[in-house]
Scaffold this active site. Structure first.
Site, PDB file in Angstrom:
ATOM      1  N   SER A 108      21.060 -31.552  92.101  1.00 32.30           N
ATOM      2  CA  SER A 108      20.623 -30.797  91.014  1.00 32.30           C
ATOM      3  C   SER A 108      19.727 -31.838  89.858  1.00 32.30           C
ATOM      4  O   SER A 108      20.016 -32.352  89.674  1.00 32.30           O
ATOM      5  CB  SER A 108      21.446 -29.823  90.459  1.00 32.30           C
ATOM      6  OG  SER A 108      21.357 -28.883  89.524  1.00 32.30           O
ATOM      7  N   TYR A 130      14.038 -26.307  89.563  1.00 34.03           N
ATOM      8  CA  TYR A 130      14.159 -25.126  89.268  1.00 34.03           C
ATOM      9  C   TYR A 130      12.686 -24.736  88.423  1.00 34.03           C
ATOM     10  O   TYR A 130      11.940 -25.700  87.920  1.00 34.03           O
ATOM     11  CB  TYR A 130      15.053 -24.396  88.622  1.00 34.03           C
ATOM     12  CG  TYR A 130      16.629 -24.438  88.568  1.00 34.03           C
ATOM     13  CD1 TYR A 130      16.838 -23.309  89.582  1.00 34.03           C
ATOM     14  CD2 TYR A 130      17.486 -25.422  88.486  1.00 34.03           C
ATOM     15  CE1 TYR A 130      18.257 -23.320  90.449  1.00 34.03           C
ATOM     16  CE2 TYR A 130      18.954 -25.595  89.235  1.00 34.03           C
ATOM     17  CZ  TYR A 130      19.391 -24.460  89.592  1.00 34.03           C
ATOM     18  OH  TYR A 130      20.628 -24.695  90.191  1.00 34.03           O
ATOM     19  N   THR A 156      14.763 -24.485  94.172  1.00 36.28           N
ATOM     20  CA  THR A 156      16.116 -22.842  94.083  1.00 36.28           C
ATOM     21  C   THR A 156      15.174 -22.044  93.093  1.00 36.28           C
ATOM     22  O   THR A 156      14.724 -22.133  91.692  1.00 36.28           O
ATOM     23  CB  THR A 156      17.530 -23.229  93.684  1.00 36.28           C
ATOM     24  OG1 THR A 156      17.993 -24.840  94.672  1.00 36.28           O
ATOM     25  CG2 THR A 156      18.110 -22.180  93.778  1.00 36.28           C
ATOM     26  N   LYS A 254      15.475 -22.465  98.956  1.00 40.09           N
ATOM     27  CA  LYS A 254      16.631 -22.105  98.662  1.00 40.09           C
ATOM     28  C   LYS A 254      16.421 -20.741  98.130  1.00 40.09           C
ATOM     29  O   LYS A 254      16.040 -20.247  96.828  1.00 40.09           O
ATOM     30  CB  LYS A 254      17.755 -23.244  98.228  1.00 40.09           C
ATOM     31  CG  LYS A 254      19.464 -23.373  98.373  1.00 40.09           C
ATOM     32  CD  LYS A 254      19.764 -24.266  97.663  1.00 40.09           C
ATOM     33  CE  LYS A 254      20.962 -24.020  97.922  1.00 40.09           C
ATOM     34  NZ  LYS A 254      21.826 -22.684  97.061  1.00 40.09           N
ATOM     35  N   HIS A 278      22.924 -18.322  96.281  1.00 39.71           N
ATOM     36  CA  HIS A 278      23.413 -18.825  95.176  1.00 39.71           C
ATOM     37  C   HIS A 278      25.087 -18.856  94.714  1.00 39.71           C
ATOM     38  O   HIS A 278      25.637 -18.672  93.509  1.00 39.71           O
ATOM     39  CB  HIS A 278      22.673 -18.342  93.553  1.00 39.71           C
ATOM     40  CG  HIS A 278      22.495 -19.173  92.843  1.00 39.71           C
ATOM     41  ND1 HIS A 278      20.858 -19.785  92.612  1.00 39.71           N
ATOM     42  CD2 HIS A 278      23.189 -20.690  92.102  1.00 39.71           C
ATOM     43  CE1 HIS A 278      20.436 -20.594  91.751  1.00 39.71           C
ATOM     44  NE2 HIS A 278      21.996 -20.931  91.717  1.00 39.71           N
TER      45      HIS A 278
END
Length: 390
Positions: A108, A130, A156, A254, A278
């Site tokens: 992440s 993100y 994502t 995603k 999520h």
């Protein structure tokens, strides 16, 4: 000395609950609002049954596959999750465990460890981001991940900034100041194993996110980065195509739950998509991903690699997802329970359980390879699936 091995993910979760301070454990359990989606992600798998054979079963079973060009020993990937303060080694321990078991690592952009350290621990690392900041900011993060050796990019984009939980949210500090340490001391005192693990390092949990810088700059705090994220206009489909082009390599979107979005992802040039809500932490009331998977896989599975995450707790869940069209699955809470329970060895334990259980499913179903799994291997109740955007 107590046996550190555990035989199911549920036991790992119970050990994690006993080891972690209440607020840390609460942050892992998470979920949104009433928790409908988080619960359905897990419970939906129990509605599916198996249709086993009795003889003529295969002596050997093949579980290896490829995901976004990376060979993996089984169809399970580490899903990217945020600040892993459950263990001092955090994402590095997870990456080492994944590498030891031939599994790819998702890292992440809100992780607690730098991408360079994680790629060194597992060269099969997909960097996740993100849509935070300007295109220039995002391009610098992409360049850093590329320079570090990341082999794929995961975008994502499904986050809707939902907040509020009926059972209450844990108070997570912005920085671990002396005041915050004193506030949390009663929780930590009752969980001596957790406190001792951090004490041995001479550090306290670092609640910064080092991967949101271009490298070399001071890492923002989690909440500082979250605030910037909230202030960034949501991306368009043109932005998705730009991300894919800017990266120039294997690219996963995603957070897909709808057929029309899956088709737009194909048009944008995605290598893979993950059917994901999520982990039930986003828009509560979204159906379980295993319910959404079959129609999405039928619609675009011949054009893009379809993965799924949400609710995977055992190898049987993996088999069910593959039978309904997934190429592989991604796990989140399952490996975090293992990390909390026993560090790197605990993550390896979780991966071993998934592998063993998946192998048992292949044996019982009379399948010599994961590629042979199909809906015929399952008992699917009427009305199980949900078709969105079709």
């Amino acid at each position: 000395m107590a046996n550190s091995w555990f035989e199911t993910v549920a036991i790992a979760q119970r050990r994690a609950k006993k080891r972690l301070p209440k607020s840390v454990y609460g942050a892992l359990v998470a979920g949104a609002e009433k928790g409908l989606t988080a619960a359905d992600n897990v419970d939906a798998f129990s509605e599916l049954g198996f249709a086993p054979h009795v003889a003529g079963l295969p002596a050997t079973r093949e579980m290896a596959t490829t995901v976004m060009g990376q060979p993996v020993s089984m169809p399970v990937l580490i899903s990217p999750t945020g600040v892993q303060a459950v263990h001092p080694d955090g994402e590095v321990a997870v990456a080492r465990a994944a590498a030891a078991r031939g599994v790819a690592m998702g890292l992440s952009s809100f992780a607690s460890k730098p991408v360079e350290e994680v790629v060194a621990a597992n060269p099969q690392t997909f960097f996740q981001l993100y849509w935070v900041g300007s295109r220039e900011d995002i391009a610098s993060r992409i360049a850093r991940a590329r320079d570090a050796g990341a082999v794929g990019l995961i975008a994502t984009l499904d986050w809707s900034f939902s907040f509020g939980r009926d059972w209450g949210s844990p108070r997570v500090p912005e920085k671990m100041t002396l005041r915050e340490m004193l506030r949390l001391a009663p929780e930590v005192v009752t969980r001596p194993g957790y406190g001792l693990a951090w004490a041995r390092t001479g550090r306290v949990p670092d609640l910064t996110v080092p991967n949101l810088t271009a490298g070399g700059g001071q890492a923002p705090t989690f909440f500082g980065a979250y605030g910037q994220w909230m202030g960034t206009p949501p991306p368009t489909w043109e932005d998705v195509a730009w991300l894919r082009s800017e990266w120039g390599g294997p690219f996963m979107l995603k957070g897909v739950t709808r057929i029309d979005d899956a088709k737009r992802a194909v048009d944008a040039g995605c290598t893979a998509i993950s059917v994901s809500n999520h982990g039930g932490n986003n828009l509560d009331g979204t159906p379980a991903t295993i319910r959404l998977l079959p129609d999405i896989a039928r619609a675009v599975g011949d054009q893009v690699e379809v993965l799924m995450d949400g609710g995977i707790r055992r190898g049987g869940d993996v088999a069910k997802a593959l039978a309904l069209g997934a190429r592989a699955v991604m796990i989140g809470r399952a490996y975090l329970w293992g990390l909390a329970a026993n560090g790197q060895a605990g993550v390896e334990n979780v991966l071993d359980l998934l592998r063993s259980s998946l192998d048992s499913c292949l044996l019982g179903l009379g399948r010599s390879s994961i590629a042979e799994l199909s809906p015929d291997d399952l008992v699917i109740p009427e009305g199980f699936t949900r078709r969105l955007g079709g």
